[in-house]
Design an enzyme around this catalytic site. Structure first.
Site, mmCIF file in Angstrom:
data_model
loop_
_atom_site.group_PDB
_atom_site.id
_atom_site.type_symbol
_atom_site.label_atom_id
_atom_site.label_comp_id
_atom_site.label_asym_id
_atom_site.label_seq_id
_atom_site.Cartn_x
_atom_site.Cartn_y
_atom_site.Cartn_z
ATOM 1 N N LYS A 22 0.777 -1.335 0.121
ATOM 2 C CA LYS A 22 -0.044 0.158 -0.099
ATOM 3 C C LYS A 22 0.767 1.370 0.086
ATOM 4 O O LYS A 22 0.677 2.103 -0.909
ATOM 5 C CB LYS A 22 -0.910 -0.012 1.133
ATOM 6 N N ASN A 23 1.870 1.189 0.838
ATOM 7 C CA ASN A 23 2.622 2.609 0.972
ATOM 8 C C ASN A 23 3.605 2.794 0.111
ATOM 9 O O ASN A 23 4.565 3.762 0.143
ATOM 10 C CB ASN A 23 3.364 2.680 2.450
ATOM 11 N N ARG A 92 -5.165 10.734 4.143
ATOM 12 C CA ARG A 92 -4.077 11.697 4.180
ATOM 13 C C ARG A 92 -3.054 11.658 3.141
ATOM 14 O O ARG A 92 -2.348 12.451 2.659
ATOM 15 C CB ARG A 92 -3.325 11.513 5.635
ATOM 16 N N CYS A 116 -5.238 12.833 12.605
ATOM 17 C CA CYS A 116 -5.844 11.646 12.543
ATOM 18 C C CYS A 116 -5.711 10.892 13.946
ATOM 19 O O CYS A 116 -4.983 11.107 14.867
ATOM 20 C CB CYS A 116 -5.361 10.686 11.401
ATOM 21 N N ARG A 121 0.220 14.875 13.077
ATOM 22 C CA ARG A 121 0.727 14.536 11.766
ATOM 23 C C ARG A 121 0.951 15.803 10.718
ATOM 24 O O ARG A 121 0.026 15.701 9.700
ATOM 25 C CB ARG A 121 0.115 13.363 10.974
ATOM 26 N N ASP A 124 4.338 20.504 7.625
ATOM 27 C CA ASP A 124 5.064 21.454 7.535
ATOM 28 C C ASP A 124 6.686 21.183 6.702
ATOM 29 O O ASP A 124 6.885 22.017 6.057
ATOM 30 C CB ASP A 124 5.681 21.900 9.015
ATOM 31 N N ASP A 304 4.463 0.671 12.149
ATOM 32 C CA ASP A 304 3.279 0.045 11.576
ATOM 33 C C ASP A 304 3.255 -1.416 12.221
ATOM 34 O O ASP A 304 2.107 -2.039 11.660
ATOM 35 C CB ASP A 304 3.257 0.016 10.154
ATOM 36 N N ARG A 396 -8.577 -0.502 4.521
ATOM 37 C CA ARG A 396 -7.674 0.305 4.004
ATOM 38 C C ARG A 396 -6.334 -0.166 3.779
ATOM 39 O O ARG A 396 -5.760 0.302 2.891
ATOM 40 C CB ARG A 396 -7.539 1.608 5.010
HETATM 41 C C1 EPZ Z 1 3.842 7.029 6.307
HETATM 42 O O1 EPZ Z 1 3.269 8.169 6.820
HETATM 43 C C2 EPZ Z 1 3.195 6.108 6.267
HETATM 44 N N1 EPZ Z 1 1.938 6.212 5.246
HETATM 45 C C3 EPZ Z 1 2.870 5.623 7.542
HETATM 46 O O2 EPZ Z 1 1.927 4.284 7.321
HETATM 47 C C4 EPZ Z 1 3.696 5.283 8.548
HETATM 48 O O3 EPZ Z 1 3.416 4.931 9.880
HETATM 49 C C5 EPZ Z 1 4.817 6.340 8.613
HETATM 50 O O4 EPZ Z 1 5.188 6.713 7.348
HETATM 51 C C6 EPZ Z 1 5.983 6.172 9.376
HETATM 52 O O5 EPZ Z 1 6.936 4.977 9.063
HETATM 53 C C7 EPZ Z 1 2.326 6.101 3.982
HETATM 54 O O6 EPZ Z 1 3.400 5.954 3.616
HETATM 55 C C8 EPZ Z 1 1.000 6.597 3.066
HETATM 56 P P1 EPZ Z 1 5.999 10.363 8.467
HETATM 57 P P2 EPZ Z 1 3.817 9.587 6.905
HETATM 58 O O7 EPZ Z 1 5.871 11.921 7.715
HETATM 59 O O8 EPZ Z 1 4.638 9.895 5.711
HETATM 60 C C9 EPZ Z 1 6.288 13.957 11.725
HETATM 61 C C10 EPZ Z 1 -0.194 2.696 7.777
HETATM 62 O O9 EPZ Z 1 -0.554 2.172 8.816
HETATM 63 N N2 EPZ Z 1 6.200 14.946 10.657
HETATM 64 O O10 EPZ Z 1 7.166 9.666 8.330
HETATM 65 O O11 EPZ Z 1 2.530 10.598 7.005
HETATM 66 C C11 EPZ Z 1 4.965 13.271 11.852
HETATM 67 O O12 EPZ Z 1 4.071 13.798 12.670
HETATM 68 C C12 EPZ Z 1 0.437 4.295 7.734
HETATM 69 O O13 EPZ Z 1 0.178 2.386 6.917
HETATM 70 C C13 EPZ Z 1 6.403 16.364 10.772
HETATM 71 O O14 EPZ Z 1 6.654 16.891 11.935
HETATM 72 O O15 EPZ Z 1 4.645 9.696 8.225
HETATM 73 C C14 EPZ Z 1 5.389 12.007 12.753
HETATM 74 O O16 EPZ Z 1 5.573 12.104 14.075
HETATM 75 C C15 EPZ Z 1 0.011 4.912 9.053
HETATM 76 N N3 EPZ Z 1 6.300 17.036 9.856
HETATM 77 C C16 EPZ Z 1 6.840 11.866 11.891
HETATM 78 O O17 EPZ Z 1 7.234 13.073 11.469
HETATM 79 C C17 EPZ Z 1 5.904 16.958 8.536
HETATM 80 O O18 EPZ Z 1 6.031 17.732 7.609
HETATM 81 C C18 EPZ Z 1 6.927 10.542 10.784
HETATM 82 O O19 EPZ Z 1 5.845 10.749 9.936
HETATM 83 C C19 EPZ Z 1 5.965 15.231 8.373
HETATM 84 C C20 EPZ Z 1 5.983 14.532 9.385
#
Ligand code: EPZ
Length: 416
Positions: A22-23, A92, A116, A121, A124, A304, A396
């Site tokens: 999926k990802n 998202r 969420c 999340r 920025d 995950d 999902r």
């Molecule tokens: C991806 O989400 C995955 N989703 C998530 O899988 C997964 O949990 C996550 O990466 C971490 O491995 C997809 O690929 C579609 P991040 P993403 O940006 O990219 C902070 C599932 O169950 N952050 O790596 O949205 C954020 O808040 C899903 O399949 C900022 O502060 O996660 C978090 O604490 C759930 N500012 C951390 O970084 C930003 O601009 C990591 O989030 C972006 C992120």
């Protein structure tokens, strides 16, 4: 509303094929926006999130056709570079349209994703990266509005490792003028899979899989045929379910090279795991031993898989410490697991899981995708019937999971 009914106590056994990731599929679908030539993608999982992403692309004017072997996407006549609130609020990952639209069309309007169940999340870092490449970005009426005549290469440092942030900026940089360096980039296998697809489309990218990705922008990208990698989280979920039920399963088409952290912890819990080529065999000859985990960006232990390992530890011998470092609110499944008789305390971002001899079936509610997977695992172990509400969360990210678990011997059914 559909639910899952599970009668636990059956050790899983048999063979299951791992579906596409999926990802990896979600960002690769948005990569179609970067080119006027068709992109053909194979091994795309049949999931609600994938359907939502195709709907989003079609709404922009992308022609999409799906058949047995894959999806054809043609973004030669995109008319409306907008990702509307109605779709973004359900998924998202729609934010992944921001980079490609800005890079190819010089403009994008993407609804600002809200928080969420698992955390605030923010996006920025996606925005800061685009601004570093010269885009003008404003937030207006709940929408991110990005404009740029042509993006320019830049050095972008991300102070937090972000998977979709890295993917968005890598796609944007592939059509920018000059060189972009993404520092502290995500090293996830899904980021590498996207980079490989972009390279097949003619992008110049190196360093994918490391924390420094370098992209040399090109004038335009071509079409390509690409096959999405297999899903390491789905593979990990099946392995954890087999370990928790004391079973023995074989996974085929598995992304073995990206399962190290998961297999390492399963072995620590007492599982016998053998891999060869894209096959993984797991047997759990005894009751699991408690295994502590701490989530981290790849190659660390994936967030995950955190919920699934809490479920495994619920019936293991001893006490495990499970620390969540990525998302600030990712223990929603704990309260539901307690309804099945689990003994779990939470202190800050650590769950202390005291293994019990048995769980007992009850009605529980899914709160997010991976939380629902942990409830399925607990239901497969619990005595009696477990009924899981709100399984749309599960759909999902897992393709027809009850059919595939049923083939491994589970007594599981979807009920309305
Ligand atoms: C991806 O989400 C995955 N989703 C998530 O899988 C997964 O949990 C996550 O990466 C971490 O491995 C997809 O690929 C579609 P991040 P993403 O940006 O990219 C902070 C599932 O169950 N952050 O790596 O949205 C954020 O808040 C899903 O399949 C900022 O502060 O996660 C978090 O604490 C759930 N500012 C951390 O970084 C930003 O601009 C990591 O989030 C972006 C992120």
């Amino acid at each position: 509303m559909q639910k899952l009914s599970i009668h636990g106590g059956v050790p899983l056994s048999g063979e299951v094929r791992v579906a596409g990731a999926k990802n990896a599929a979600l960002p690769i679908l948005t990569a179609a926006l970067l080119s006027a030539s068709p992109l053909r993608i194979a091994n795309v999982p049949n999931l609600n999130d994938v359907r939502t992403m195709i709907q989003l692309l079609q709404r922009m004017g992308v022609k999409a056709r799906r058949d047995q072997r894959g999806i054809d996407l043609d973004a030669s006549s995109v008319t409306d570079p907008v990702a509307p609130y109605e779709l973004v609020k359900t998924m998202r990952a729609s934010v992944l349209a921001l980079g490609p639209l800005t890079a190819r069309f010089g403009e994008a309007r993407v609804s600002l994703p809200g928080g969420c169940a698992i955390g605030e999340r923010p996006v920025d870092l996606h925005i800061k990266g685009l601004e570093a490449m010269g885009a003008e970005v404003s937030i207006d009426a709940g929408y991110i509005h990005a404009r740029a005549k042509r993006l320019k290469g830049a050095r972008v440092f991300m102070d937090t490792v972000t998977v979709t942030g890295t993917e968005n900026l890598m796609m944007a940089a592939s059509l920018a003028e000059g060189e972009t360096v993404l520092e502290n980039a995500a090293r996830e296998p899904e980021v590498v899979d996207l980079a490989r697809c972009l390279i097949a489309m003619g992008a110049r990218i190196r360093g994918h899989g490391t924390d420094e990705i370098v992209v040399e922008g090109v004038e335009r990208l071509n079409g390509a045929d690409y096959t999405v990698m297999a899903d390491r989280i789905e593979a990990g979920t099946f392995l954890a379910a087999a370990a928790a039920t004391g079973g023995s399963v074989t996974l085929t088409h598995a992304p073995v090279e990206s399962l190290d952290a998961i297999i390492d912890k399963l072995r620590e819990a007492g599982a016998e795991v053998k891999t060869s080529g894209d096959t993984v065999r797991l047997a759990m000859p005894r009751r699991a031993r408690s295994v502590s985990v701490r989530t981290a960006p790849y190659p660390g232990f994936p967030t995950d898989m955190q919920a699934q390992f809490i479920a495994l530890n619920c019936v293991a011998e001893g006490t495990a410490f499970v620390t969540e470092t990525i998302f600030e609110n990712r223990f929603m499944h704990v309260q539901e697991l307690r309804r099945l008789g689990a003994r779990i305390e939470i202190e800050g971002n650590t769950a202390f899981v005291h293994g019990v001899d048995r769980l007992a079936g009850a009605r529980v509610m899914a709160t997010d995708l991976r939380a629902s997977a942990s409830l399925v695992i607990a239901g497969l172990v619990a005595e009696g019937e477990t009924v899981i509400d709100r399984i749309y969360h599960l759909d999902r990210g897992y393709e027809r999971i009850e059919e595939r678990l049923g083939r491994l011997g589970a007594r599981i059914a979807r009920v309305s």
